[in-house]
Scaffold this active site. Structure first.
Site, PDB file in Angstrom:
ATOM      1  N   HIS A   1      14.422  -3.670  -0.211  1.00 46.25           N
ATOM      2  CA  HIS A   1      14.407  -2.474   0.789  1.00 46.25           C
ATOM      3  C   HIS A   1      15.573  -1.886   1.166  1.00 46.25           C
ATOM      4  O   HIS A   1      15.816  -0.658   1.023  1.00 46.25           O
ATOM      5  CB  HIS A   1      13.484  -3.128   2.224  1.00 46.25           C
ATOM      6  CG  HIS A   1      12.230  -3.256   1.922  1.00 46.25           C
ATOM      7  ND1 HIS A   1      11.578  -2.003   2.398  1.00 46.25           N
ATOM      8  CD2 HIS A   1      11.337  -4.216   1.891  1.00 46.25           C
ATOM      9  CE1 HIS A   1      10.071  -2.331   2.211  1.00 46.25           C
ATOM     10  NE2 HIS A   1       9.960  -3.396   1.980  1.00 46.25           N
TER      11      HIS A   1
ATOM     12  N   SER B   1       0.843  -1.142   0.064  1.00 45.91           N
ATOM     13  CA  SER B   1       0.000   0.005   0.027  1.00 45.91           C
ATOM     14  C   SER B   1       0.887   1.250   0.093  1.00 45.91           C
ATOM     15  O   SER B   1       0.211   2.433   0.170  1.00 45.91           O
ATOM     16  CB  SER B   1      -0.951   0.025   1.071  1.00 45.91           C
ATOM     17  OG  SER B   1      -0.237   0.190   2.364  1.00 45.91           O
ATOM     18  N   GLY B   2       2.146   1.012   0.156  1.00 42.08           N
ATOM     19  CA  GLY B   2       2.950   2.348   0.197  1.00 42.08           C
ATOM     20  C   GLY B   2       3.531   2.703   1.395  1.00 42.08           C
ATOM     21  O   GLY B   2       4.156   3.819   1.679  1.00 42.08           O
ATOM     22  N   LYS B   3       3.363   1.797   2.578  1.00 43.83           N
ATOM     23  CA  LYS B   3       3.722   2.229   3.706  1.00 43.83           C
ATOM     24  C   LYS B   3       5.067   2.492   4.114  1.00 43.83           C
ATOM     25  O   LYS B   3       5.527   3.485   4.662  1.00 43.83           O
ATOM     26  CB  LYS B   3       3.413   0.958   4.928  1.00 43.83           C
ATOM     27  CG  LYS B   3       1.876   0.499   4.784  1.00 43.83           C
ATOM     28  CD  LYS B   3       1.944  -0.757   5.768  1.00 43.83           C
ATOM     29  CE  LYS B   3       2.554  -1.748   5.359  1.00 43.83           C
ATOM     30  NZ  LYS B   3       2.228  -2.837   4.087  1.00 43.83           N
ATOM     31  N   SER B   4       6.057   1.509   3.650  1.00 41.24           N
ATOM     32  CA  SER B   4       7.335   1.638   3.672  1.00 41.24           C
ATOM     33  C   SER B   4       7.854   3.157   2.877  1.00 41.24           C
ATOM     34  O   SER B   4       8.737   3.720   3.673  1.00 41.24           O
ATOM     35  CB  SER B   4       8.123   0.520   3.218  1.00 41.24           C
ATOM     36  OG  SER B   4       7.679  -0.525   4.288  1.00 41.24           O
TER      37      SER B   4
ATOM     38  N   GLU C   1      19.682  -3.947  12.864  1.00 39.93           N
ATOM     39  CA  GLU C   1      18.708  -5.189  12.733  1.00 39.93           C
ATOM     40  C   GLU C   1      18.538  -5.873  14.202  1.00 39.93           C
ATOM     41  O   GLU C   1      19.427  -6.049  15.015  1.00 39.93           O
ATOM     42  CB  GLU C   1      19.427  -6.445  11.768  1.00 39.93           C
ATOM     43  CG  GLU C   1      19.302  -5.982  10.409  1.00 39.93           C
ATOM     44  CD  GLU C   1      20.185  -7.029   9.752  1.00 39.93           C
ATOM     45  OE1 GLU C   1      20.104  -8.129  10.091  1.00 39.93           O
ATOM     46  OE2 GLU C   1      20.380  -6.830   8.287  1.00 39.93           O
TER      47      GLU C   1
END
Length: 168
Positions: free
Chosen positions: A48, A11-14, A60
């Protein structure tokens, strides 16, 4: 400050969270919460990573995000769903103990100075999971999202790449 960015898969969150962090800081921090489960997921992680430039400080951390040296910084935590998956596996699918550990981490983040952009998935908006374990995880995700949304100063719902402000 917590900014909660949620929505469906792709949905384009990142992308929204990354752009927001870069607008707020010249040196944002990215916290990856995922474990690499297979080759396909490894490729997703690499995509990413390639989206972030040298201005990013990267960590991380699969569990103790609040223990990282992230005070007074603009931080993207991506994503809560994968973070919860780690708790879910460790706690043998016990929703209550997962939520306890997750809420502790969120509460610890809230005590830190800085801006924390938390990215999550709305996995309960579609068809019910076919398995009992899937339904338990969907319940856990929904309860965790509610907790974060309540604590957040701002909530953004991403729909088809468009940010909708839910809470300001």
């Amino acid at each position: 400050m917590i900014i909660f960015v949620t929505g469906g898969v792709k949905s384009g969150k990142s992308r929204y969270a990354h752009n927001l962090a870069k607008n707020l800081s010249d040196n944002p921090v990215y916290v990856a919460t995922a474990k690499i489960w297979d080759d396909e997921f490894k490729e997703r992680v690499q995509r990413h990573q390639s989206d972030r430039g040298p201005e990013w400080e990267n960590f991380e951390e699969t569990h103790a995000v609040s223990s990282l040296p992230i005070d007074n910084k603009t931080v993207v935590v991506d994503c809560l769903t994968l973070w919860l998956t780690n708790f879910f596996i460790d706690h043998k699918q016990n929703i209550d103990s997962c939520l306890t550990q997750f809420k502790f981490e969120i509460d610890q983040l809230m005590e830190k100075a800085g801006t924390f952009i938390l990215v999550s998935n709305e996995i309960g908006m579609g068809v019910h999971a076919e398995t009992a374990i899937g339904r338990r995880f969907t319940d856990l995700q929904g309860l965790a999202n509610q907790y974060v949304a309540q604590k957040a100063q701002k909530v953004i719902l991403m729909v088809s790449g468009i940010p909708l402000t839910v809470k300001e």
